[in-house]
Design an enzyme around this catalytic site. Structure first.
Site, PDB file in Angstrom:
ATOM      1  N   LYS A  16       1.485  -0.722   0.140  1.00  0.00           N
ATOM      2  CA  LYS A  16       0.486  -0.047  -0.366  1.00  0.00           C
ATOM      3  C   LYS A  16       0.905   1.174  -0.376  1.00  0.00           C
ATOM      4  O   LYS A  16       2.005   1.413   0.539  1.00  0.00           O
ATOM      5  CB  LYS A  16      -0.736   0.507   1.811  1.00  0.00           C
ATOM      6  CG  LYS A  16      -1.675   1.214   1.052  1.00  0.00           C
ATOM      7  CD  LYS A  16      -1.967   1.573   2.991  1.00  0.00           C
ATOM      8  CE  LYS A  16      -0.765   1.613   3.713  1.00  0.00           C
ATOM      9  NZ  LYS A  16       0.119   2.966   4.093  1.00  0.00           N
ATOM     10  N   GLY A  59       2.047  -0.919   5.076  1.00  0.00           N
ATOM     11  CA  GLY A  59       0.658  -1.812   5.107  1.00  0.00           C
ATOM     12  C   GLY A  59       0.691  -2.723   5.364  1.00  0.00           C
ATOM     13  O   GLY A  59      -0.141  -3.658   4.749  1.00  0.00           O
ATOM     14  N   SER A 116      -1.033  -4.916   7.522  1.00  0.00           N
ATOM     15  CA  SER A 116      -2.625  -4.439   7.187  1.00  0.00           C
ATOM     16  C   SER A 116      -2.975  -4.940   6.269  1.00  0.00           C
ATOM     17  O   SER A 116      -4.153  -5.939   6.182  1.00  0.00           O
ATOM     18  CB  SER A 116      -3.342  -3.235   7.122  1.00  0.00           C
ATOM     19  OG  SER A 116      -2.187  -2.319   8.549  1.00  0.00           O
ATOM     20  N   SER A 117      -1.825  -5.551   4.855  1.00  0.00           N
ATOM     21  CA  SER A 117      -2.210  -5.513   3.725  1.00  0.00           C
ATOM     22  C   SER A 117      -2.490  -7.620   3.560  1.00  0.00           C
ATOM     23  O   SER A 117      -3.363  -8.125   2.880  1.00  0.00           O
ATOM     24  CB  SER A 117      -1.124  -5.870   2.610  1.00  0.00           C
ATOM     25  OG  SER A 117      -2.513  -5.915   1.638  1.00  0.00           O
ATOM     26  N   ASP A 172      -4.877   1.333   8.679  1.00  0.00           N
ATOM     27  CA  ASP A 172      -5.257   0.878   7.300  1.00  0.00           C
ATOM     28  C   ASP A 172      -5.553  -0.387   6.485  1.00  0.00           C
ATOM     29  O   ASP A 172      -6.425  -0.210   5.273  1.00  0.00           O
ATOM     30  CB  ASP A 172      -3.594   0.018   7.291  1.00  0.00           C
ATOM     31  CG  ASP A 172      -2.649   1.612   6.474  1.00  0.00           C
ATOM     32  OD1 ASP A 172      -3.176   3.143   6.861  1.00  0.00           O
ATOM     33  OD2 ASP A 172      -1.511   1.676   6.936  1.00  0.00           O
TER      34      ASP A 172
END
Length: 272
Positions: free
Chosen positions: A11, A96, A99-100, A127
């Site tokens: 991200k 990120g 989070s990704s 995120d």
């Protein structure tokens, strides 16, 4: 047992405006987010008990227990699975990764168990909601307001110098917690206007992050003056990016920066 392979793209915050701070301490953001064609890879399969195995070039230091967002995502979904995370993104890096990865686990489990995740993705970090859609979007509020946007594909170079930049330290060093939001984004059918608009936006965390980790200034300098339209830091750092109007120039710059700084992580990508 059934197994799902899933991609967790990097991200990139093309812009990141800090527009305020709530009484509970959470910062309000206004950010244009894009996703790269490079990232982590995961496999998720049904199992009798929840487990997580981390492999790959950046596996070192990544926990394999409930402190990992992948594990927590599976717990929130409520089914036992075996997760293998091929960690190809540096961490923590402001792109990120965690989070990704968590969002990818949720997508895989939705496919495996044929039902949607009905919990709050924000419970996995600010995120995670935008990483759930994994396409260009405007992220606002504390990450809870996410709206897709149309964005022209962009060639980019991502560079991380391999330093840990604690997000709380960056926000603490931010002098103004209330700044102007993004101006109105031009339509993608007017690329010249879009490039000009991007050049005039900002990342409010860049200056405080440079104070916390001065090497970020070195990265930005290494990417500047090479034909990039925009050179900026992503998230709270330390990854920086340069945006180009063609892939060939991005590939050339990535090669040159990697040659000059062999201890940095450098990757040419496409953003969308």
């Amino acid at each position: 047992m059934p197994q799902i392979e899933v991609f967790a793209p990097a991200k990139v915050n093309l812009t990141l405006h800090v527009t305020g701070q709530r009484p509970d301490g959470y910062h309000l953001l206004d950010s244009l987010v894009a996703f790269a064609d490079f990232g982590d890879h995961l496999s998720v399969e049904t199992a009798n008990a929840l487990s997580l195995k981390v492999i790959g070039p950046f596996a070192k230091g990544v926990p394999e227990d409930n402190s990992n967002l992948c594990w927590r995502a599976a717990e929130l979904f409520g089914e036992p699975v075996a997760i293998t995370l091929d960690k190809r993104l540096p961490h923590p890096a402001g792109i990120g990764g965690g989070s990704s990865d968590a969002a990818a686990v949720l997508r895989a489990m939705e496919t495996l168990f044929q039902r949607p995740y009905e919990g709050d993705a924000l419970a996995l970090g600010a995120d995670t909601p935008v990483c759930r859609i994994a396409t260009a979007a405007r992220m606002q509020g504390i990450g809870d307001v996410v709206n897709k946007v149309n964005l022209i594909p962009m060639a980019a170079v991502l560079v991380n110098p391999g330093v840990d930049v604690p997000t709380p330290s960056v926000f603490k060093a931010l002098e103004s917690k209330s700044n102007a939001p993004m101006t109105e984004m031009p339509a993608p059918e007017f690329p010249a206007q879009l490039w000009s608009w991007l050049e005039n936006q900002r990342n409010d965390l860049e200056e405080p992050a440079r104070k916390v980790a001065p090497v970020i200034s070195d990265v930005l300098h290494a990417l500047s003056g090479r034909g990039a339209r925009v050179v900026r830091m992503s998230g709270s750092g330390a990854t920086c990016f340069a945006l180009f109007e063609n892939d060939g120039l991005a590939d050339l710059v990535a090669r040159d920066v990697a040659r000059d700084h062999p201890d940095w992580w450098v990757q040419a990508v496409r953003l969308a």
